[in-house]
Motif scaffolding. Structure first.
Motif, short mmCIF file in Angstrom:
data_model
loop_
_atom_site.label_atom_id
_atom_site.label_comp_id
_atom_site.label_asym_id
_atom_site.label_seq_id
_atom_site.Cartn_x
_atom_site.Cartn_y
_atom_site.Cartn_z
N GLU A 172 -0.16 -3.09 -6.24
CA GLU A 172 -1.12 -4.11 -5.83
C GLU A 172 -0.42 -5.37 -5.33
OE1 GLU A 172 -4.76 -4.70 -7.17
OE2 GLU A 172 -4.93 -2.55 -6.73
N GLN A 173 0.64 -5.70 -6.05
CA GLN A 173 1.28 -6.96 -5.72
C GLN A 173 2.78 -6.85 -5.98
OE1 GLN A 173 -0.58 -9.72 -8.35
NE2 GLN A 173 -0.06 -8.56 -10.19
N ASP A 201 0.83 -1.21 0.00
CA ASP A 201 0.00 0.00 0.00
C ASP A 201 0.86 1.25 0.00
OD1 ASP A 201 -2.43 -1.11 -0.10
OD2 ASP A 201 -3.03 -0.62 1.97
#
Lengths: 444, 458, 444, 458
Positions: free
Chosen positions: C28-29, C23
């Motif tokens: 996102e990943q 975050d």
């Protein structure tokens, strides 16, 4: 070597230093410092020849190599769980290993914090409010529990009740502790490997100061009626002392929830592995008994600057202050093993502990089932849940089978004429197939 | 220099699911959940907040904190020694050989006839010895109720005697700090089961009248027990057995350099004279024509440890004795006594009594001995044992051991003497230079917080 | 276990931490963090199955147990001296073992002081003014000596002279270092195992930048004409590089006294024991060459408060500053082995070192004499003084004898068709009687 | 916190008497002569004056100071592995098996066809790789004189190329911190033997044009070399072999967590494509029907280590890879990259370029980067690599590795940001809280004192 060839290699004195010190003290030679009457001087020799470090290592290792190299499926109170390398790596640091009891907490915060963390882990595992930071082993823990019972009970009593299936060594130690407290130890019967609660109800009376039960038992049986046992003890103002270990406690019902007043057991199942029976006694109890607890307790406090700090506490219970009115004579305990157990538990974490415990149930069940398929073997004998170990009934004499297995490279217990006991953990499971095959060879 | 508790770093509660019925299992388990790198730092950091024998001098009186040779660790860690206690004797001949050898080493060193290695600590050795004495008297149909112990003895002596159900008769020390024969005569009776004696005693003084003492005790039918805590003073110079002691224990974590482990494990083997061998705990180990075997002594007191004692510690003991041999053992005592005498000579504090052997008790006099100790921490050394034995005012009980060199002893003396010249205010605010400042032990005892759970409840 | 079952057990991230960090970074990943063109992404697997710590230990130890358990009488540049337990105990402390090169000396004083002490011990042993704090091994040390020679010589040259008896691996490494400096390596003859100084005098000319000799030689011969060799080198403005080791140097004439300009050798003869050839290169030289020395140097200095302190120094010689004009490309070296060697040397002390060295002479002599009594064996072949090892002439093919000995449990070198080489130190001497007996069985 | 040198504690000169003629021996030897307890304290104390990976974060850029699992030490210490390098291959099948397995692991991870384990460090690996390239060109009758290296490359690249006799062509970085294709085109020629590249480069940037770069180099007949120092960024995500690299080295003491030992030992295995296997050092290890054997590659460059490389380190490497497996390796890189990105995000210092992977280079801008590092010591953390690579002003080259948790990264960020807000005077007088204050490195280099003998002469 060199100047350290003679004398202690661990006394650092150079000849010049020795001379200077003798001068300072005002004597000619070391012998003059000894104020020993002629009559009791020792002028002979022990005949122990000094050897150098390499020679002693070689000699001791050669000697130990005389032990037969058997794969052990042995338990009955002493268990082999894999000890992560990190435990050795950290516990062997000299600041831990070679330190003394924490009489000067300001320079012993590290060890004290580890012991405090150990106590806390045991509080979580037992559900009881207090855990001390080690006794010698499970057996002495049981003895201490019995003397605790005499101190906390309002009226005196004369009996301790223990289960029929109990390790002889543990009962033997208990008997010696009990004897000094004017207690006798009596057994109550078991039924199919677990407590016969009906028989226990008959055996118990108000003269009983403590009821002891185990889960898992010495035969690996998980006791199903602990709350009932606790209730029976409570009805007669007897303490309920439960024997267990930290691995089992990570999945079994919290002792506090079944009415246990004291939990004792072998906490070196974490941290030590197979060590010829060397162990570490866990001892947890209710907060009510705080000032009657045997052994050392670490408490949190603050230092002068207001920061959290740890210290040994409630030392007025101990022998060096209270002498013959102490709660126990224990002084040197197993602190370093407690440190090892704490590090081991932390390394496993909650998942790892639960996984280890679950395997102790599943794996044991699987091996028992496979043995049951062998002609001449019935396993497990007890129609119960088991943890780590179980007993199997044999047609041939159990000791003959055990001898044959030893010749084949496996060690198992022969507990009665026709009972073998087998313990499986992650350290011998890789040989379980071979053991089953070997047993099928010699079962008949 | 504050290290959060593991539980403050990351605790995690996991649900319990096992093949067992739910009513046999707990619902959840909450414990610290940290990775290996985090744990390595945690404990490595904590170790750095601890003082070990390789950190500096450790002159705790009666504790014999001597250097622990690291090679003995390697021997204890040998995989071949990691056997289960229930193994058939025939399959663990190596271990039994080591037990037999150590029994013999210790018997020789103590002048005893037989030794049990089972007691896991010095106090456990005392309890074992008391049980043996009890068994001896009972075997003779002569039940006795009292154990006589000098006021300067270790607290464990009193507690061990009480544990076995004996009444303790406390023997006041004579003016010279030793056993007073008149007082002893008054204390002895046909109820005397045992006299427990430390020699040299906790003041470092050899009990010069030991032959007379032994005669007097034996004359009333009692036995003599030797507390081995101070054996490091006498190795190869005098043996308890030769002085008339019937029973003794050895503190291997003192005399024989096994590490103290922050409070243990130790081991407290017990030696006895020939007549008493029959009462030793079971099993004992002996050599036979076919090798070594375990056996149960005829009138054994039974068990004092669940299995065979603290194996790892015993292995280190055997290795240490083999490394030193006769000459090394004699030299260890000689240097231990020399060091104590040299150090005492350098101190500004008064050192009453004498001549002492491996330890001495200085008096802080009008200073508070506990404050003196705290202030010594500021000089980077471990202080002596304080306020005990009580027969010296504000006692500073000091045992440097043979492991210190002259330079270190001089440093210690400098620390002692610096503190001797300081005022109470300075002492009371000490230590100032340690990781933790003076810790409040009074409120720790008044409101005990013995777990992180207890802290959370605050 | 548990959450550490998958992924690296040495990455501490909890799932929640990972999420919070993703975050914070705004992705996102994890995969989104990799800026790798599609064309070169790896989407396959290595097929390496993760195993837990216990399994890896068991697997690796089982694998290594496939090595035959022979008593080794092997040397030829890699020696087994007993390493005191204290060395492991101290060197394994994480503050030493896991630290980095001392780029921040203020928090690395401990390691720097040990390296400074190591350098000082080597200065005493060699008599030369400078010792660096390690190269990889003796062979790379020899290579570095050759390139040093090209840097310090006023005129260029094209040859390095090495003795006929030289370990092939050492010569091979030298050749690679020499090649880049436009040098070729040539051998000069030996006579009865030692330098043939007459032949050397003929071989040497002004085109030679360095003469290398060893004492003890690869065959264990103590060279008797070192000063003459040094003189010959000096006459032709060639460096005299002497190969030796710290144990031998503790009794042999100081290299500085025989004109050595550089001493190289295997310093892991202290500190490491048998390690499949892993070593540590000692490198000592004259102060004149200070700014041409390869490798790290620790110097004494002061800190701001005026207290003595240590620091890496003369780093401008090194590759990270001088790049292609550096005195060597060496960066990571063998610092921890140097630390071990220093601790080992300190543990022995001067008496212990000299005693160890003296035994290397006496013991070897005694074993050679006993072999000489065996029909079919002549030992030692060279009528010289020996250190640790010697060659023996055989009637049967040497390799056949070596094979027979291996079958009997002993490893020796077969160095030529009819030459065996045997090395004896304190770690195999207890088996010397058995070896002599075994050789007498298979000599004919 | 001053610890005297061993020689200051007790030096002793002993006369030399041996069975040798006097003219072969020295007259005397003077070395420290101390007992084991004194030595244990000496080195234990010195260790406490040193910062290791278990002491705290160690974010040295390009050094990949990750946690070193202790269990790998146990494997390296296994007695069965302690064999002599000259043992017949048939008698050391276990060791050869481990070598073969590690060769395979590394080949898979790097996308290479063959691997030598012989180079004892990263720079030795570079030198080996350069020798292989040289042998390849010579084998083709195509001697080439130049090696092209970006200005942001590790200094060892330059030195290794020079050691093998090559001229170095330095390639200026593009404005985005990566290889500039125009500059590369200008640097390449038919004298180009090799392009040495680090990817991600020392700025943590992936060379996006790597496919084009490889084509360009191969088009002029050159080879591509991958400096493995930053491989920890890519495990299981991309492989040098797949990018077109022909040769690479692995820094196992970085990527595969073997301890750095205060400067070594490391190991620098070298992987090559199929065509180049014939040039690898001798011996290599391979599996046969009868087991494992050593062999000499057909056109081997010979030896780069006297024996078989740094065995103990290689054993630890194999253990680490086996412990992690595919998933662990991928996760290690993922978390290393996540940690670098997360930390960079928290800093007040400017971090130019991007997106970066396992490391980033912040700029101290108008502060002196070396002073920043010294000041960070006062906040209890190890500082980043400073003043390099030079293409960032006052570079703070930072690589946290996967071994740090969020809390530690936050602590690191706090330290960075605190220093970022301090004035030059504070920075210049740092460190204040360390055992040693700022050390005078200038006079150390001007008047080098490299031994206690040199100090004595003062």
């Amino acid at each position: 070597m060199g100047r350290h060839d003679t004398g202690s290699p661990y006394a650092p004195h150079t000849p010049a230093e020795t001379d200077a010190m003798l001068d300072a003290v005002g004597v000619e030679q070391e012998a003059d410092l000894f104020d020993i009457p002629e009559a009791v001087r020792f002028d002979d020799e022990f005949g122990i020849e000094a050897r150098d470090e390499r020679a002693v290592r070689a000699e001791m290792q050669d000697r130990l190599a005389e032990n037969d190299d058997l794969v052990e499926f042995l338990g009955r109170g002493h268990y082999d769980h894999y000890v992560p390398s990190l435990v050795d790596h950290l516990a062997d640091r000299q600041e831990f290993l070679t330190s003394y009891t924490q009489y000067q907490p300001e320079i012993a915060q590290g060890f004290l914090q580890v012991l405090f963390e150990y106590q806390s882990m045991l509080v979580e595992l037992t559900g009881l409010g207090i855990a001390n930071c080690s006794l010698y082993d499970a057996a002495t823990g049981l003895g201490e529990a019995a003397t605790l019972a005499t101190r906390v009970r309002e009226t005196s009593g004369s009996h301790v009740l223990v289960p029929e299936h109990l390790r002889a060594g543990k009962r033997g130690v208990l008997a010696n502790y009990a004897d000094g407290a004017d207690l006798t130890v009596e057994s109550y019967p078991m039924d199919d490997g677990a407590v016969d609660t009906t028989a226990l109800a008959e055996a118990i009376d108000d003269d009983v100061v403590m009821v002891y039960a185990e889960s898992p038992t010495v035969r690996g049986v998980i006791e199903e009626d602990l709350a009932e046992i606790g209730g029976l003890a409570d009805d007669h103002d007897a303490l309920f002392c439960l024997g267990s270990d930290p691995v089992a406690l990570s999945v079994l019902e919290e002792p506090a929830n079944v009415g246990a007043d004291v939990v004792i057991g072998e906490a070196a199942t974490l941290g030590l592995g197979t060590a010829y029976g060397m162990g570490m006694g866990l001892f947890a109890t209710r907060e009510d008994f705080l000032r009657q607890v045997p052994g050392r307790l670490v408490g949190a406090s603050e230092d002068e600057s207001g920061r959290r700090a740890y210290t040994l506490t409630l030392q007025t219970r101990e022998q060096h202050i209270r002498k013959e009115r102490a709660t126990s004579n224990i002084c040197t305990n197993q602190a370093w093993v407690a440190l090892r157990a704490a590090i081991h538990a932390a390394t496993l974490g909650p998942d790892g502990l639960v996984e280890t415990a679950t395997e102790c149930i599943e794996r044991t069940h699987a091996v028992a089932e496979r043995l049951d398929d062998i002609d001449g073997i019935t396993a497990p004998v007890h129609d119960r849940h088991h943890f780590r170990e179980f007993v199997a009934r044999t047609e041939r004499p159990a000791s003959d089978i055990a001898d044959d297995l030893a010749a084949a490279g496996y060690a198992v217990h022969a507990v009665e004429d026709d009972l073998l006991q087998i313990c499986v953990t992650e350290t011998n499971e890789q040989a379980a197939d071979e053991l089953v095959a070997a047993i099928s060879e010699v079962a008949q | 220099r504050y290290v959060p508790l593991l539980s403050e770093k990351n605790n995690r509660e996991v649900d319990i699911e096992t093949p067992l019925p739910d009513d046999l299992t707990r619902d959840s388990l909450e414990l610290p959940d940290l990775s290996e790198p985090e744990l390595a730092r945690h404990y490595s950091r904590l170790s750095q907040m601890n003082y070990g024998i390789e950190s500096g001098p450790f002159p705790l009186g009666s504790c014999t904190m001597k250097y622990n040779p690291s090679f003995t660790e390697d021997i204890a860690a040998a995989p071949a020694g990691a056997v289960h206690p229930d193994r058939d004797g025939e399959t663990v001949q190596g271990t039994l050989d080591l037990y037999a050898q150590l029994q013999e080493y210790l018997a020789d060193i103590g002048g005893m006839d037989a030794v049990t290695l089972q007691p896991p600590a010095g106090a456990a050795g005392e309890f074992t010895g008391v049980l043996v004495a009890q068994a001896y008297h009972e075997h003779n149909g002569d039940e006795r109720s009292e154990i006589v112990i000098p006021d300067s003895a270790h607290g464990t002596n009193f507690a061990s005697a009480a544990m076995a159900g004996f009444d303790v008769v406390e023997l006041p020390s004579g003016e010279d700090g030793r056993v007073d024969l008149d007082a002893l005569a008054a204390a002895l009776s046909d109820e005397t089961a045992l006299l427990m004696l430390t020699n040299p005693n906790t003041l470092g003084l050899f009990e010069r009248d030991i032959v007379e003492v032994a005669e007097m005790v034996h004359d009333v039918g009692g036995l003599l027990y030797y507390d081995g805590a101070n054996l490091n003073a006498l190795l190869g110079r005098a043996r308890p057995g030769d002085m008339g002691f019937d029973i003794m224990h050895y503190n291997v974590h003192k005399t024989f350099a096994t590490p103290h482990g922050g409070g243990g494990p130790g081991a407290g083997p017990v030696g006895v004279s020939e007549d008493l061998e029959q009462f030793l705990p079971t099993p004992q180990v002996r050599a036979t024509d076919e090798g070594y075997e375990r056996y149960e002594p005829e009138n054994s007191v039974g068990k004092v440890h669940g299995f065979h004692g603290n194996w790892l510690v015993l292995a280190k003991t055997a290795a240490y004795i083999a490394r030193l041999g006769d000459e090394g053992l004699v030299d260890a005592s000689a240097k231990a006594v020399l060091n104590a005498n040299y150090l005492a000579e350098q101190l500004d504090y008064e050192v009453p009594f004498g001549p002492f052997h491996h330890e001495f008790v200085a008096s802080a006099d009008d200073q508070d001995a506990a404050d003196v100790a705290k202030r010594m921490l500021d000089y980077g050394v471990h202080p002596p044992t304080t306020k005990w034995p009580e027969i010296v005012d504000e006692a500073l009980m000091t045992e440097p051991t043979e492991g210190e060199n002259k330079r270190t002893l001089d440093q210690l003396a400098t620390a002692f003497n610096a503190v001797a010249g300081e005022d109470d205010a300075t002492l009371e605010s000490a230590p100032e230079r340690t990781a933790a400042r003076r810790i409040d032990q009074v409120s720790a005892a008044r409101d005990p917080q013995l777990s992180w759970q207890a802290l959370d409840e605050e």
